[in-house]
Design a protein around this motif. Sequence first.
Motif, short mmCIF file in Angstrom:
data_model
loop_
_atom_site.label_atom_id
_atom_site.label_comp_id
_atom_site.label_asym_id
_atom_site.label_seq_id
_atom_site.Cartn_x
_atom_site.Cartn_y
_atom_site.Cartn_z
N LEU A 73 -8.06 -5.87 3.61
CA LEU A 73 -8.33 -6.89 2.60
C LEU A 73 -9.34 -7.91 3.10
O LEU A 73 -10.16 -8.41 2.32
N ALA A 74 -9.29 -8.22 4.39
CA ALA A 74 -10.28 -9.14 4.97
C ALA A 74 -11.68 -8.55 4.88
O ALA A 74 -12.65 -9.26 4.56
N VAL A 75 -11.80 -7.26 5.17
CA VAL A 75 -13.11 -6.59 5.06
C VAL A 75 -13.59 -6.61 3.61
O VAL A 75 -14.75 -6.90 3.32
N LEU A 76 -12.67 -6.33 2.67
CA LEU A 76 -13.05 -6.33 1.26
C LEU A 76 -13.48 -7.72 0.81
O LEU A 76 -14.46 -7.87 0.06
N ALA A 77 -12.76 -8.75 1.26
CA ALA A 77 -13.13 -10.12 0.90
C ALA A 77 -14.49 -10.48 1.48
O ALA A 77 -15.32 -11.13 0.81
N THR A 91 -24.09 -4.63 5.98
CA THR A 91 -24.04 -3.52 6.91
C THR A 91 -22.71 -3.55 7.67
O THR A 91 -21.98 -4.56 7.64
N LEU A 92 -22.44 -2.47 8.38
CA LEU A 92 -21.24 -2.41 9.19
C LEU A 92 -21.23 -3.51 10.24
O LEU A 92 -20.21 -4.17 10.46
N THR A 122 -13.27 -0.20 14.28
CA THR A 122 -12.14 -0.52 13.41
C THR A 122 -12.61 -0.75 11.98
O THR A 122 -12.02 -0.23 11.02
N VAL A 123 -13.68 -1.53 11.83
CA VAL A 123 -14.20 -1.81 10.49
C VAL A 123 -14.71 -0.53 9.83
O VAL A 123 -14.55 -0.33 8.62
N SER A 124 -15.28 0.36 10.62
CA SER A 124 -15.77 1.62 10.07
C SER A 124 -14.62 2.43 9.48
O SER A 124 -14.74 3.00 8.39
N ARG A 125 -13.50 2.49 10.20
CA ARG A 125 -12.34 3.23 9.69
C ARG A 125 -11.81 2.58 8.41
O ARG A 125 -11.43 3.27 7.45
N THR A 153 -11.67 4.17 4.42
CA THR A 153 -10.52 4.18 3.51
C THR A 153 -10.86 3.48 2.20
O THR A 153 -10.53 3.98 1.11
N LEU A 154 -11.51 2.34 2.28
CA LEU A 154 -11.88 1.60 1.07
C LEU A 154 -12.81 2.42 0.19
O LEU A 154 -12.69 2.41 -1.04
#
Length: 258
Positions: A20-24, A33-34, A47-50, A54-55
């Motif tokens: 959710l933090a990544v989505l926000a 970018t990554l 971690t963010v890539s994984r 999923t997202l």
Amino acid sequence: MGAQAAGGEGSGVRTLERGLAVLAALAGRRAATLTQLARDVNLSASTVSRLLDTLCRQGFAEDVDGTYRVGPRAAQVGQAYDAHDALLAAARPVMRAVVDDLNESVNLAALRGPEAAYVAQVEGRQLVRMFTQLGAAAPLHASGVGKVLMAWRDDADVAVLLGKGPYPAFTPHSLTTWPAYRDELARVRAQGHALDDQERELGVRCVAAPIRGADRSVVAALSVSAPTSRLTESEVPRFVARITAATGEISRALGWTP
């Protein structure tokens, strides 16, 4: 075993929080970018890539040549929130007007899984009045709002949500079989409103009517409830007329046209 379950649950919650933090962060940047997202959420790029994988699989994010942006499912969630907000904004002044006219409590309910959830209420001013806690649920087979939310759905959808019975009997007036409930839904469709005649609680009557959206689907139900000593059988037509006028007004504000 209990410790393992707790640990797995905690790990799942942390993963959800990170996702959710990544989505926000992605929503804040519109496109990123990554590397930018990893820096924003203070997590490793792996971690963010994984999490992004999923997202993207679930439609909450999109990868366009290595640049990420919010996906269509996230937009659907936002639209659902906007629709809920619009419903409350349209309904509240009308609900207050109904209370002014009838001096009885008025409730707004929406479908939440196999139940009808109350999302707003304006209380009447009677010394003895009906009170419903926001977020509380009403059974679909034994409430006016539940019948309204089910009446314009296909029988197959109703059966999935409610099952084919037998249903719990809250009072001797409760509908407990599928044929009886199906016949009741046909009656609700024909007359345009529902009556809960002491089916959930002895001594309480409720009339309910559908609120429709711009696509003409039933998006919510509005009801007025009172003790049977005040909402007598002879008073039911007056209450029905007022609640159906109210739902028509709210529906038009949401874009519905008769």
